[in-house]
Design a protein around this motif. Structure first.
Motif, PDB file in Angstrom:
ATOM      1  N   ASN A 128       0.840  -1.195   0.000  1.00  0.00           N
ATOM      2  CA  ASN A 128       0.000   0.000   0.000  1.00  0.00           C
ATOM      3  C   ASN A 128       0.878   1.249   0.000  1.00  0.00           C
ATOM      4  N   ASN A 129       0.243   2.417  -0.022  1.00  0.00           N
ATOM      5  CA  ASN A 129       0.946   3.704  -0.051  1.00  0.00           C
ATOM      6  C   ASN A 129       1.942   3.741  -1.204  1.00  0.00           C
ATOM      7  N   ASN A 130       1.435   3.407  -2.363  1.00  0.00           N
ATOM      8  CA  ASN A 130       2.278   3.283  -3.545  1.00  0.00           C
ATOM      9  C   ASN A 130       2.643   4.639  -4.119  1.00  0.00           C
ATOM     10  N   VAL A 131       3.889   4.776  -4.566  1.00  0.00           N
ATOM     11  CA  VAL A 131       4.377   5.993  -5.202  1.00  0.00           C
ATOM     12  C   VAL A 131       4.642   5.713  -6.673  1.00  0.00           C
ATOM     13  N   GLU A 132       4.118   6.568  -7.541  1.00  0.00           N
ATOM     14  CA  GLU A 132       4.386   6.490  -8.975  1.00  0.00           C
ATOM     15  C   GLU A 132       5.267   7.672  -9.353  1.00  0.00           C
ATOM     16  N   PHE A 133       6.497   7.372  -9.771  1.00  0.00           N
ATOM     17  CA  PHE A 133       7.457   8.428 -10.090  1.00  0.00           C
ATOM     18  C   PHE A 133       8.233   8.067 -11.359  1.00  0.00           C
ATOM     19  N   PRO A 134       7.877   8.644 -12.493  1.00  0.00           N
ATOM     20  CA  PRO A 134       6.700   9.502 -12.657  1.00  0.00           C
ATOM     21  C   PRO A 134       5.455   8.647 -12.851  1.00  0.00           C
ATOM     22  N   GLN A 135       4.305   9.230 -12.589  1.00  0.00           N
ATOM     23  CA  GLN A 135       3.073   8.563 -12.992  1.00  0.00           C
ATOM     24  C   GLN A 135       2.902   8.695 -14.499  1.00  0.00           C
ATOM     25  N   GLN A 136       3.250   9.863 -14.985  1.00  0.00           N
ATOM     26  CA  GLN A 136       3.138  10.116 -16.418  1.00  0.00           C
ATOM     27  C   GLN A 136       4.086  11.249 -16.786  1.00  0.00           C
ATOM     28  N   PHE A 137       4.746  11.084 -17.935  1.00  0.00           N
ATOM     29  CA  PHE A 137       5.577  12.150 -18.495  1.00  0.00           C
ATOM     30  C   PHE A 137       5.202  12.282 -19.963  1.00  0.00           C
ATOM     31  N   SER A 138       4.840  13.495 -20.377  1.00  0.00           N
ATOM     32  CA  SER A 138       4.349  13.700 -21.737  1.00  0.00           C
ATOM     33  C   SER A 138       5.108  14.814 -22.440  1.00  0.00           C
ATOM     34  N   LEU A 139       5.318  14.628 -23.724  1.00  0.00           N
ATOM     35  CA  LEU A 139       5.800  15.678 -24.616  1.00  0.00           C
ATOM     36  C   LEU A 139       4.648  16.101 -25.513  1.00  0.00           C
ATOM     37  N   PHE A 140       4.538  17.415 -25.768  1.00  0.00           N
ATOM     38  CA  PHE A 140       3.458  17.952 -26.585  1.00  0.00           C
ATOM     39  C   PHE A 140       4.020  18.719 -27.776  1.00  0.00           C
ATOM     40  N   TYR A 141       3.386  18.529 -28.925  1.00  0.00           N
ATOM     41  CA  TYR A 141       3.554  19.442 -30.043  1.00  0.00           C
ATOM     42  C   TYR A 141       2.222  20.167 -30.162  1.00  0.00           C
ATOM     43  N   GLY A 142       2.186  21.419 -29.723  1.00  0.00           N
ATOM     44  CA  GLY A 142       0.911  22.117 -29.667  1.00  0.00           C
ATOM     45  C   GLY A 142       1.016  23.525 -30.197  1.00  0.00           C
ATOM     46  N   GLY A 143       0.222  23.825 -31.225  1.00  0.00           N
ATOM     47  CA  GLY A 143       0.203  25.181 -31.736  1.00  0.00           C
ATOM     48  C   GLY A 143      -0.027  25.250 -33.222  1.00  0.00           C
ATOM     49  N   GLN A 144       0.219  26.448 -33.757  1.00  0.00           N
ATOM     50  CA  GLN A 144      -0.029  26.712 -35.167  1.00  0.00           C
ATOM     51  C   GLN A 144       0.945  25.959 -36.064  1.00  0.00           C
ATOM     52  N   ILE A 145       0.387  25.280 -37.074  1.00  0.00           N
ATOM     53  CA  ILE A 145       1.188  24.649 -38.122  1.00  0.00           C
ATOM     54  C   ILE A 145       1.215  25.550 -39.345  1.00  0.00           C
ATOM     55  N   SER A 146       0.066  26.119 -39.668  1.00  0.00           N
ATOM     56  CA  SER A 146      -0.098  27.107 -40.726  1.00  0.00           C
ATOM     57  C   SER A 146      -1.172  28.074 -40.247  1.00  0.00           C
ATOM     58  N   PRO A 147      -1.473  29.158 -40.999  1.00  0.00           N
ATOM     59  CA  PRO A 147      -2.475  30.113 -40.508  1.00  0.00           C
ATOM     60  C   PRO A 147      -3.827  29.514 -40.169  1.00  0.00           C
ATOM     61  N   ILE A 153      -0.801  17.420 -29.947  1.00  0.00           N
ATOM     62  CA  ILE A 153      -0.269  16.067 -30.114  1.00  0.00           C
ATOM     63  C   ILE A 153       0.509  15.709 -28.862  1.00  0.00           C
ATOM     64  N   GLN A 154       0.158  14.597 -28.235  1.00  0.00           N
ATOM     65  CA  GLN A 154       0.726  14.204 -26.948  1.00  0.00           C
ATOM     66  C   GLN A 154       1.394  12.838 -27.051  1.00  0.00           C
ATOM     67  N   LEU A 155       2.661  12.788 -26.670  1.00  0.00           N
ATOM     68  CA  LEU A 155       3.428  11.543 -26.596  1.00  0.00           C
ATOM     69  C   LEU A 155       3.733  11.285 -25.130  1.00  0.00           C
TER      70      LEU A 155
END
Length: 463
Positions: A128-147, A153-155
């Motif tokens: 019990n009392n479990n620790v998740e390190f990391p629980q999750q780590f994400s990289l994002f590509y987020g924003g304008q590609i063209s006008p 996009i989340q990895l």
């Protein structure tokens, strides 16, 4: 042809200035039609792109406010930073086509989550009392590609599986009409039904936005909650007069890591194309905002392979979101009800289900009080009911149902503290009154619903 690098302080040409002025006037007029709260949050690449604080799109991330919904609706393309541009001109100097316009900085950001979980009663044979390190780590590509094209996009590195995989994806094209009735319209290419949604009352972005990765959870869930990451969908949407939102999408199998094209070795492949629909009405009146809507999906799944009988699911849902802004913060209420009808041709034929026809109903409601500059308290209730089926819901330690039903209910509470706009500390407590069909001995092995009551502490930040 001319190639230019532009900044917010430089004017490239009269034509370019006019285009930028029209763009920003249009955006300002659009935003003027809605009453925008003063607080918000976004992934940092959006903040860098727009030049706005994280407190422009959310109250408590990932919960969107009016500005955040408009930013997403318009394809994640609003920008105030320098861009690298290439314009093609014809014989007439006024005849200019934008051939290239990309951000002058990389639209990348990251998210880190770590948490600790404590259950009221240990799961036999585990710590019990479990620790998740990391629980999750994400990289994002987020924003304008063209006008007119932008992305989310989340990895993600998932601690539970130890794997890196493509998480939520939403790539959009968006534009506006210039008539008397303003219409924003666009296309969305995504991998999770409801990830494209503007509201936090649908499964992909609903409360709880994140929770423990190790605590037991009720076993039954609807198909619209479970297709994420296994399908790809293309949809068309429109927002008419900032009042009526309409969307129709179609989803097909797109399983990462599975055999391509899908064959007899795959599990849970979609037969043909699954239609998804969404309609919502929204209105701002004074300090209050209200959205009411419906969404749903109809899909046919092969339990194994890509031939033979299918299990057919039809989900129809109602949802509501209410916001009230006051000087010291905001009150927000979300609610949803999903009814799922099942015709389990394949499972019934293979004796995996006891009955051919069944249903599942899920109700969720949560209310939050946000206090500036960064304190949020949420109280939620959920109730899941459905048909009795000892094939689908069989006795099994911890995860099973001794009663043969999916019925579960309980209270979910969460306290958030944001010392900075991109850092969130959370304490979450779940209390179950019923779990997988019963309050006592629900699994047939002596475990009670309240034994799964959970305290979860989390650190979540983005950079």
């Amino acid at each position: 042809m001319k190639i230019t690098i532009t900044t917010r302080n430089n004017t490239i040409s009269k034509n370019y200035f006019n285009q930028k002025r029209k763009l920003f006037l249009g955006i300002n007029l659009f935003f003027a039609m809605i009453l925008m709260p003063k607080m918000a949050h976004a992934i940092p690449s959006y903040a860098r792109q727009t030049g706005l604080s994280c407190t422009a799109c959310h109250t408590v991330f990932p919960r969107l406010n009016a500005f955040g919904r408009a930013f997403k609706l318009n394809g994640y393309t609003l920008t105030t930073i320098k861009t690298i541009s290439e314009d093609l001109t014809g014989k007439d100097e006024d005849d200019m086509k934008i051939f290239l316009r990309i951000l002058g900085i990389s639209p990348l950001s990251a998210m880190f989550q770590t948490g600790a979980t404590s259950l009221k009663k240990d799961i036999p044979g585990t710590q019990n009392n479990n620790v998740e390190f990391p629980q999750q780590f994400s990289l994002f590509y987020g924003g304008q590609i063209s006008p007119n094209i932008g992305s989310f996009i989340q990895l993600t590195l998932d601690n539970g599986s130890g794997t890196v995989g493509l998480d939520n994806v939403d790539i959009r094209y968006a534009n506006q009409t210039t008539g008397k009735t303003p219409i924003t319209y666009g296309l969305t290419l995504n991998n999770n039904p409801t990830v494209q949604d503007l509201w936090n009352s649908t499964p992909a972005w609903g409360f709880p936005y994140t929770t423990s990765g190790v605590a037991p959870t009720p076993s039954a869930s609807t198909i619209v909650e479970n297709l994420g990451g296994t399908v790809a969908g293309l949809g068309a949407y429109s927002m008419i007069n900032n009042l009526l939102y309409l969307e129709v999408s179609g989803y097909r199998t797109a399983q990462i890591g599975a055999t391509l094209p899908p064959d007899a070795s795959v599990f849970g492949a979609v037969k043909g194309t699954s239609p998804y629909w969404r309609a919502a009405l929204q209105h701002q009146f004074g300090k209050s905002y209200l959205e009411v809507g419906t969404f749903g999906i109809a899909t046919k799944l092969y339990p194994t392979g890509v031939t033979g009988d299918t299990d057919n699911y039809t989900d129809v849902a109602l949802d509501m979101q209410y916001e009230y802004a006051y000087d010291k913060g905001q009150f927000t209420l979300h609610s949803s009800y999903i009814n799922e009808k099942r015709k389990l041709n394949a499972s019934f034929a293979s004796n995996t289900s006891q009955y051919l026809d069944s249903n599942l109903n899920k109700f969720n409601i949560d209310g939050s009080i946000f206090l500036k500059p960064g304190i949020n308290c949420t109280l939620g209730y959920f109730n899941t009911t459905g048909s009795t089926d000892t094939g689908l819901y069989a006795p099994a330690a911890i995860s099973g149902s001794n009663a043969g039903t999916p019925n579960s209910s309980g209270i979910r509470t969460q306290f958030d503290y944001l010392p900075w706009a991109n850092v969130q500390l959370s304490a979450q407590y779940f209390a179950y009154s019923k779990f997988n069909g019963a309050s006592t001995n629900y699994d047939g092995s002596g475990r009670n619903a309240s034994d799964n009551n959970m305290l979860y502490l989390q650190l979540w930040f983005a950079f």
